[in-house]
Motif scaffolding. Structure first.
Motif, PDB file in Angstrom:
ATOM      1  N   ARG A  67      39.542  18.562  32.941  1.00 27.48           N
ATOM      2  CA  ARG A  67      39.640  17.382  33.809  1.00 27.48           C
ATOM      3  C   ARG A  67      40.122  16.176  33.019  1.00 27.48           C
ATOM      4  N   ARG A  68      39.560  15.965  31.826  1.00 26.33           N
ATOM      5  CA  ARG A  68      39.981  14.836  30.997  1.00 26.33           C
ATOM      6  C   ARG A  68      41.457  14.975  30.616  1.00 26.33           C
ATOM      7  N   GLU A  69      41.904  16.194  30.315  1.00 21.13           N
ATOM      8  CA  GLU A  69      43.297  16.388  29.932  1.00 21.13           C
ATOM      9  C   GLU A  69      44.236  16.080  31.096  1.00 21.13           C
ATOM     10  N   ARG A  70      43.872  16.485  32.318  1.00 25.73           N
ATOM     11  CA  ARG A  70      44.707  16.163  33.487  1.00 25.73           C
ATOM     12  C   ARG A  70      44.797  14.660  33.698  1.00 25.73           C
ATOM     13  N   GLN A  71      43.682  13.970  33.532  1.00 26.69           N
ATOM     14  CA  GLN A  71      43.677  12.514  33.695  1.00 26.69           C
ATOM     15  C   GLN A  71      44.564  11.844  32.640  1.00 26.69           C
ATOM     16  N   LEU A  72      44.483  12.334  31.412  1.00 26.70           N
ATOM     17  CA  LEU A  72      45.279  11.738  30.335  1.00 26.70           C
ATOM     18  C   LEU A  72      46.762  12.037  30.508  1.00 26.70           C
ATOM     19  N   ARG A  73      47.093  13.210  31.048  1.00 28.75           N
ATOM     20  CA  ARG A  73      48.500  13.516  31.318  1.00 28.75           C
ATOM     21  C   ARG A  73      49.066  12.555  32.361  1.00 28.75           C
ATOM     22  N   GLY A  74      48.263  12.285  33.399  1.00 27.00           N
ATOM     23  CA  GLY A  74      48.694  11.306  34.386  1.00 27.00           C
ATOM     24  C   GLY A  74      48.845   9.916  33.787  1.00 27.00           C
ATOM     25  N   LEU A  75      47.897   9.547  32.916  1.00 33.50           N
ATOM     26  CA  LEU A  75      47.966   8.249  32.254  1.00 33.50           C
ATOM     27  C   LEU A  75      49.197   8.150  31.366  1.00 33.50           C
ATOM     28  N   ARG A  76      49.536   9.267  30.711  1.00 32.58           N
ATOM     29  CA  ARG A  76      50.705   9.269  29.815  1.00 32.58           C
ATOM     30  C   ARG A  76      52.004   9.067  30.601  1.00 32.58           C
ATOM     31  N   VAL A  77      52.026   9.483  31.858  1.00 33.25           N
ATOM     32  CA  VAL A  77      53.197   9.247  32.703  1.00 33.25           C
ATOM     33  C   VAL A  77      53.231   7.804  33.215  1.00 33.25           C
ATOM     34  N   LEU A  78      52.064   7.285  33.592  1.00 37.45           N
ATOM     35  CA  LEU A  78      51.999   5.961  34.213  1.00 37.45           C
ATOM     36  C   LEU A  78      52.042   4.816  33.210  1.00 37.45           C
ATOM     37  N   LEU A  79      51.510   5.035  32.002  1.00 33.93           N
ATOM     38  CA  LEU A  79      51.363   3.938  31.051  1.00 33.93           C
ATOM     39  C   LEU A  79      52.685   3.277  30.666  1.00 33.93           C
ATOM     40  N   PRO A  80      53.763   4.025  30.325  1.00 30.87           N
ATOM     41  CA  PRO A  80      55.026   3.347  29.987  1.00 30.87           C
ATOM     42  C   PRO A  80      55.571   2.492  31.126  1.00 30.87           C
ATOM     43  N   ALA A  81      55.437   2.998  32.369  1.00 30.22           N
ATOM     44  CA  ALA A  81      55.907   2.223  33.515  1.00 30.22           C
ATOM     45  C   ALA A  81      55.095   0.940  33.681  1.00 30.22           C
ATOM     46  N   ALA A  82      53.774   1.045  33.510  1.00 29.71           N
ATOM     47  CA  ALA A  82      52.920  -0.138  33.645  1.00 29.71           C
ATOM     48  C   ALA A  82      53.231  -1.170  32.563  1.00 29.71           C
ATOM     49  N   CYS A  83      53.463  -0.697  31.336  1.00 30.85           N
ATOM     50  CA  CYS A  83      53.796  -1.619  30.242  1.00 30.85           C
ATOM     51  C   CYS A  83      55.149  -2.291  30.485  1.00 30.85           C
ATOM     52  N   THR A  84      56.122  -1.521  30.975  1.00 29.42           N
ATOM     53  CA  THR A  84      57.438  -2.094  31.273  1.00 29.42           C
ATOM     54  C   THR A  84      57.324  -3.160  32.355  1.00 29.42           C
ATOM     55  N   PHE A  85      56.578  -2.858  33.403  1.00 27.56           N
ATOM     56  CA  PHE A  85      56.390  -3.820  34.488  1.00 27.56           C
ATOM     57  C   PHE A  85      55.738  -5.099  33.978  1.00 27.56           C
ATOM     58  N   ALA A  86      54.679  -4.960  33.171  1.00 30.10           N
ATOM     59  CA  ALA A  86      53.965  -6.127  32.662  1.00 30.10           C
ATOM     60  C   ALA A  86      54.848  -6.951  31.724  1.00 30.10           C
TER      61      ALA A  86
END
Length: 281
Positions: free
Chosen positions: A226-245
């Motif tokens: 479960r933790r690995e699935r959550q982190l995989r999703g975070l790894r996809v979303l994090l660059p986009a969130a940083c770019t937006f910010a």
């Protein structure tokens, strides 16, 4: 019923039944004349009850107290839940340490046993929620990098010898052990014991070397699924969130408003689509 029948109905082996009797958890009646044990339906239920609690790893002295009526079952189960949760945390830490050592693939002769024992006997201070996620994210990123990575060599790659030299330079810069098993424009090699296949991706100005693990399924994080699935999703979303910010902050500083909001959203969406496409490949 005899001990064989009681064993079959309860699912408890005959030697265990005799042991539980010896420990005072069970006291079957005796047949007159031959003194053979005569188990009742209630005895079978007691054996099943003992079996259930033992599957929950409840100690025998505690089970004895429950059967004697000295310890309420609810209190025992709550205390056992706490003990199991603490043990699960310890086992999770041990599993992560095993996975870390397995990724290093040490030999029995080269393993620094003293360092391992020091870490196991003197664990670090309990981690905060945030630091635990950061460490797990680093572990996931490291394993993903081991499965697939790329680098840009110093010069162009036109011959197998130049390809080999580029791989050797990459390994030397990072202090890694390179083992070449097949030379060519599609070489096969190992880095710190992990086998890879590589290919050249020609660019307009500089070449790129892409490396894929031969057995990516053998590289795992050791994290809960479960933790690995959550982190995989975070790894996809994090660059986009940083770019937006970053774009939104730059726009705010330049214009003092939210004029760049749509630009930031479009850029973040582009990064997000790129990461999703990358994970699909």
């Amino acid at each position: 019923m005899n001990i064989k029948q009681a064993s079959k109905q309860s699912g408890v082996a005959a030697p265990n039944i005799r042991f539980y009797e010896k420990e005072g958890l069970l006291n079957p009646a005796r047949l007159p004349g031959n003194d053979y044990r005569d188990y009742t339906e209630q005895d079978v239920r007691t054996l099943r009850f003992i079996r259930m609690l033992r599957m929950l790893d409840v100690p025998l002295p505690v089970i004895r107290s429950v059967l004697a009526g000295d310890a309420p079952l609810g209190n025992v189960l709550r205390e056992q839940q706490t003990a199991l949760e603490q043990r699960a945390k310890q086992l999770e830490g041990a599993a992560r340490f095993c996975a870390e050592l397995a990724r290093q693939d040490p030999s029995a002769a080269s393993l620094d046993v003293d360092a391992c024992l020091s870490r196991m006997e003197n664990p670090a201070q309990p981690q905060t929620f945030f630091s635990g996620w950061v460490q797990d994210y680093r572990t996931l990123a490291q394993v993903q990098h081991q499965k697939h990575f790329f680098f840009i060599p110093q010069g162009s790659i036109n011959t197998p010898q130049e390809f080999t030299a580029a791989l050797q330079a990459y390994a030397e810069e990072r202090g890694m052990q390179l083992g070449l098993t097949k030379e060519g424009m599609y070489p096969e090699f190992s880095l710190d014991g992990i086998p890879y296949k590589a290919y050249r991706n020609p660019g307009k100005y500089r070449d790129e070397i892409c490396c894929d693990a031969v057995h990516p399924e053998q590289l795992n994080t050791g994290l809960p699924s479960r933790r690995e699935r959550q982190l995989r999703g975070l790894r996809v979303l994090l660059p986009a969130a940083c770019t937006f910010a970053a774009i939104l902050t730059a726009g705010w500083m330049a214009t003092g408003g939210t004029d760049w909001l749509w630009l930031a959203a479009l850029a973040a969406a582009g990064v997000l689509l790129g990461r999703c496409f990358e994970n699909r490949l």
